[in-house]
Design an enzyme around this catalytic site. Sequence first.
Site, PDB file in Angstrom:
ATOM      1  N   SER A   7       0.852  -1.190   0.000  1.00 55.64           N
ATOM      2  CA  SER A   7       0.000   0.000   0.000  1.00 55.64           C
ATOM      3  C   SER A   7       0.887   1.238   0.000  1.00 55.64           C
ATOM      4  O   SER A   7       1.651   1.473   0.944  1.00 55.64           O
ATOM      5  CB  SER A   7      -0.898   0.007   1.250  1.00 55.64           C
ATOM      6  OG  SER A   7      -1.348   1.325   1.472  1.00 55.64           O
ATOM      7  N   HIS A  32      -1.216  -1.597  -3.850  1.00 54.30           N
ATOM      8  CA  HIS A  32      -2.526  -1.306  -3.271  1.00 54.30           C
ATOM      9  C   HIS A  32      -2.707   0.220  -3.246  1.00 54.30           C
ATOM     10  O   HIS A  32      -1.931   0.940  -2.619  1.00 54.30           O
ATOM     11  CB  HIS A  32      -2.531  -1.898  -1.857  1.00 54.30           C
ATOM     12  CG  HIS A  32      -3.790  -1.756  -1.080  1.00 54.30           C
ATOM     13  ND1 HIS A  32      -4.745  -2.760  -1.002  1.00 54.30           N
ATOM     14  CD2 HIS A  32      -4.242  -0.750  -0.298  1.00 54.30           C
ATOM     15  CE1 HIS A  32      -5.722  -2.367  -0.210  1.00 54.30           C
ATOM     16  NE2 HIS A  32      -5.452  -1.147   0.229  1.00 54.30           N
ATOM     17  N   ASP A  34      -4.906   3.207  -2.102  1.00 58.01           N
ATOM     18  CA  ASP A  34      -5.957   3.581  -1.150  1.00 58.01           C
ATOM     19  C   ASP A  34      -6.635   4.861  -1.608  1.00 58.01           C
ATOM     20  O   ASP A  34      -6.061   5.951  -1.513  1.00 58.01           O
ATOM     21  CB  ASP A  34      -5.351   3.776   0.248  1.00 58.01           C
ATOM     22  CG  ASP A  34      -5.069   2.444   0.932  1.00 58.01           C
ATOM     23  OD1 ASP A  34      -5.971   1.585   0.938  1.00 58.01           O
ATOM     24  OD2 ASP A  34      -3.961   2.273   1.458  1.00 58.01           O
ATOM     25  N   MET A  36      -9.431   7.580  -1.092  1.00 59.51           N
ATOM     26  CA  MET A  36     -10.288   8.121  -0.021  1.00 59.51           C
ATOM     27  C   MET A  36     -10.871   9.455  -0.458  1.00 59.51           C
ATOM     28  O   MET A  36     -10.211  10.214  -1.179  1.00 59.51           O
ATOM     29  CB  MET A  36      -9.471   8.323   1.256  1.00 59.51           C
ATOM     30  CG  MET A  36      -8.740   7.082   1.724  1.00 59.51           C
ATOM     31  SD  MET A  36      -7.962   7.333   3.317  1.00 59.51           S
ATOM     32  CE  MET A  36      -6.941   5.854   3.432  1.00 59.51           C
ATOM     33  N   HIS A  65      -8.490   0.234  -3.715  1.00 59.95           N
ATOM     34  CA  HIS A  65      -9.320   0.054  -2.517  1.00 59.95           C
ATOM     35  C   HIS A  65     -10.139   1.328  -2.346  1.00 59.95           C
ATOM     36  O   HIS A  65      -9.628   2.364  -1.922  1.00 59.95           O
ATOM     37  CB  HIS A  65      -8.394  -0.203  -1.310  1.00 59.95           C
ATOM     38  CG  HIS A  65      -9.114  -0.360  -0.023  1.00 59.95           C
ATOM     39  ND1 HIS A  65      -8.457  -0.407   1.196  1.00 59.95           N
ATOM     40  CD2 HIS A  65     -10.439  -0.497   0.268  1.00 59.95           C
ATOM     41  CE1 HIS A  65      -9.342  -0.556   2.169  1.00 59.95           C
ATOM     42  NE2 HIS A  65     -10.546  -0.598   1.633  1.00 59.95           N
ATOM     43  N   MET A  67     -12.309   3.615  -0.681  1.00 57.43           N
ATOM     44  CA  MET A  67     -12.913   4.053   0.593  1.00 57.43           C
ATOM     45  C   MET A  67     -13.624   5.376   0.339  1.00 57.43           C
ATOM     46  O   MET A  67     -13.217   6.447   0.808  1.00 57.43           O
ATOM     47  CB  MET A  67     -11.807   4.189   1.650  1.00 57.43           C
ATOM     48  CG  MET A  67     -11.292   2.835   2.103  1.00 57.43           C
ATOM     49  SD  MET A  67      -9.709   2.938   2.934  1.00 57.43           S
ATOM     50  CE  MET A  67      -8.643   3.033   1.513  1.00 57.43           C
ATOM     51  N   MET A 135     -10.805  -5.636   6.649  1.00 56.92           N
ATOM     52  CA  MET A 135     -10.092  -4.515   7.270  1.00 56.92           C
ATOM     53  C   MET A 135      -9.813  -4.842   8.731  1.00 56.92           C
ATOM     54  O   MET A 135     -10.731  -5.166   9.497  1.00 56.92           O
ATOM     55  CB  MET A 135     -10.945  -3.236   7.220  1.00 56.92           C
ATOM     56  CG  MET A 135     -11.152  -2.645   5.852  1.00 56.92           C
ATOM     57  SD  MET A 135      -9.633  -2.284   4.983  1.00 56.92           S
ATOM     58  CE  MET A 135      -8.871  -1.068   6.077  1.00 56.92           C
ATOM     59  N   ASP A 173      -6.065  -6.214   5.534  1.00 54.56           N
ATOM     60  CA  ASP A 173      -5.511  -4.863   5.366  1.00 54.56           C
ATOM     61  C   ASP A 173      -5.585  -4.076   6.671  1.00 54.56           C
ATOM     62  O   ASP A 173      -6.669  -3.813   7.189  1.00 54.56           O
ATOM     63  CB  ASP A 173      -6.340  -4.145   4.274  1.00 54.56           C
ATOM     64  CG  ASP A 173      -5.803  -2.766   3.925  1.00 54.56           C
ATOM     65  OD1 ASP A 173      -4.690  -2.420   4.355  1.00 54.56           O
ATOM     66  OD2 ASP A 173      -6.517  -2.038   3.201  1.00 54.56           O
TER      67      ASP A 173
HETATM   68  C1  DX5 Z   1      -6.293   2.114   5.671  1.00 54.86           C
HETATM   69  C2  DX5 Z   1      -5.826   1.575   4.349  1.00 54.86           C
HETATM   70  C3  DX5 Z   1      -4.707   0.583   4.464  1.00 54.86           C
HETATM   71  C4  DX5 Z   1      -3.455   1.216   5.051  1.00 54.86           C
HETATM   72  C5  DX5 Z   1      -2.633   0.165   5.755  1.00 54.86           C
HETATM   73  O1  DX5 Z   1      -7.435   2.845   5.485  1.00 54.86           O
HETATM   74  O2  DX5 Z   1      -6.878   0.915   3.690  1.00 54.86           O
HETATM   75  O3  DX5 Z   1      -4.429   0.001   3.206  1.00 54.86           O
HETATM   76  O4  DX5 Z   1      -2.676   1.809   4.043  1.00 54.86           O
HETATM   77  O5  DX5 Z   1      -1.609   0.810   6.446  1.00 54.86           O
HETATM   78  P1  DX5 Z   1      -0.723   0.034   7.524  1.00 54.86           P
HETATM   79  O6  DX5 Z   1      -0.194  -1.214   6.865  1.00 54.86           O
HETATM   80  O7  DX5 Z   1       0.341   1.022   7.872  1.00 54.86           O
HETATM   81  O8  DX5 Z   1      -1.625  -0.287   8.679  1.00 54.86           O
HETATM   82 ZN    ZN Z   2      -6.316  -0.247   1.911  1.00 48.29          ZN
END
Ligand code: DX5
Ligand code: ZN
Length: 221
Positions: A7, A32, A34, A36, A65, A67, A135, A173
């Site tokens: 990620s 990955h 993310d 948002m 991903h 979100m 998650m 994740d």
């Molecule tokens: C959180 C993300 C994860 C995040 C994981 O909202 O979906 O993918 O990047 O980060 P770590 O591995 O640092 O917990």
């Molecule tokens: Zn993620």
Amino acid sequence: MAELSASILAADLLNLERDIGKAIHSGVKWIHLDVMDGHFVPNLTMGIPFGDAIRKKFDVNIESHMMVDNPDMYLEKYCSFSKLVTIHYEAPVQTVRVLKEIENRGSMPGISINPKTPVSSIESLLPSVKYVLVMTVEPGFSGQGLIEEAAQKIPLLSEYRMRNNLDFLIGIDGGIKRDNISHIASLGPDIIVSASAIFSGNVEENINSLRSCIKENRNGQ
Ligand code: DX5
Ligand code: ZN
């Protein structure tokens, strides 16, 4: 053996090409992304231009991903660079319709569940997905601690998949680090997502050490 997915939320954004290159050079096959929107989660991150830029430069599988409240917006774009597009069960959209659209656009449809959402909520969707992303932190930020009860959904999903002869991949994740990855691997996920444990410090060393912990677990089984 579970595969690592990097990620880039914790990568050095001003040196993204360098960091992604290091991850791929160390054998990582998944990046990955993310995504948002500041509504579904209290944070804003990366989106289409990042995915496009990574796709142009690297031959790697991108998993987006989503979100976001409206994962159905811009799907054409996300599917154009993603092998896998994962939407959240908790997002206020017609989940089945959006999953179908992802598949029709040629990407693998994935569903993700927040730590408090039980596996039973998504049972009816499981025949329509190719990926379930569990998650183990509240979505929004990298660097949080892993919620162990949420990780226990992995064996449940794995058993459900076997009993019902389904073929989705299982991902996990959030909060996965060197000191818990061996245990996480023992729960049986196919993909382990990690941001801070990969991108804080020496990327190659981190990946090698995470991977050897995953292997250790396999040998111990
Ligand atoms: C959180 C993300 C994860 C995040 C994981 O909202 O979906 O993918 O990047 O980060 P770590 O591995 O640092 O917990
Ligand atoms: Zn993620």
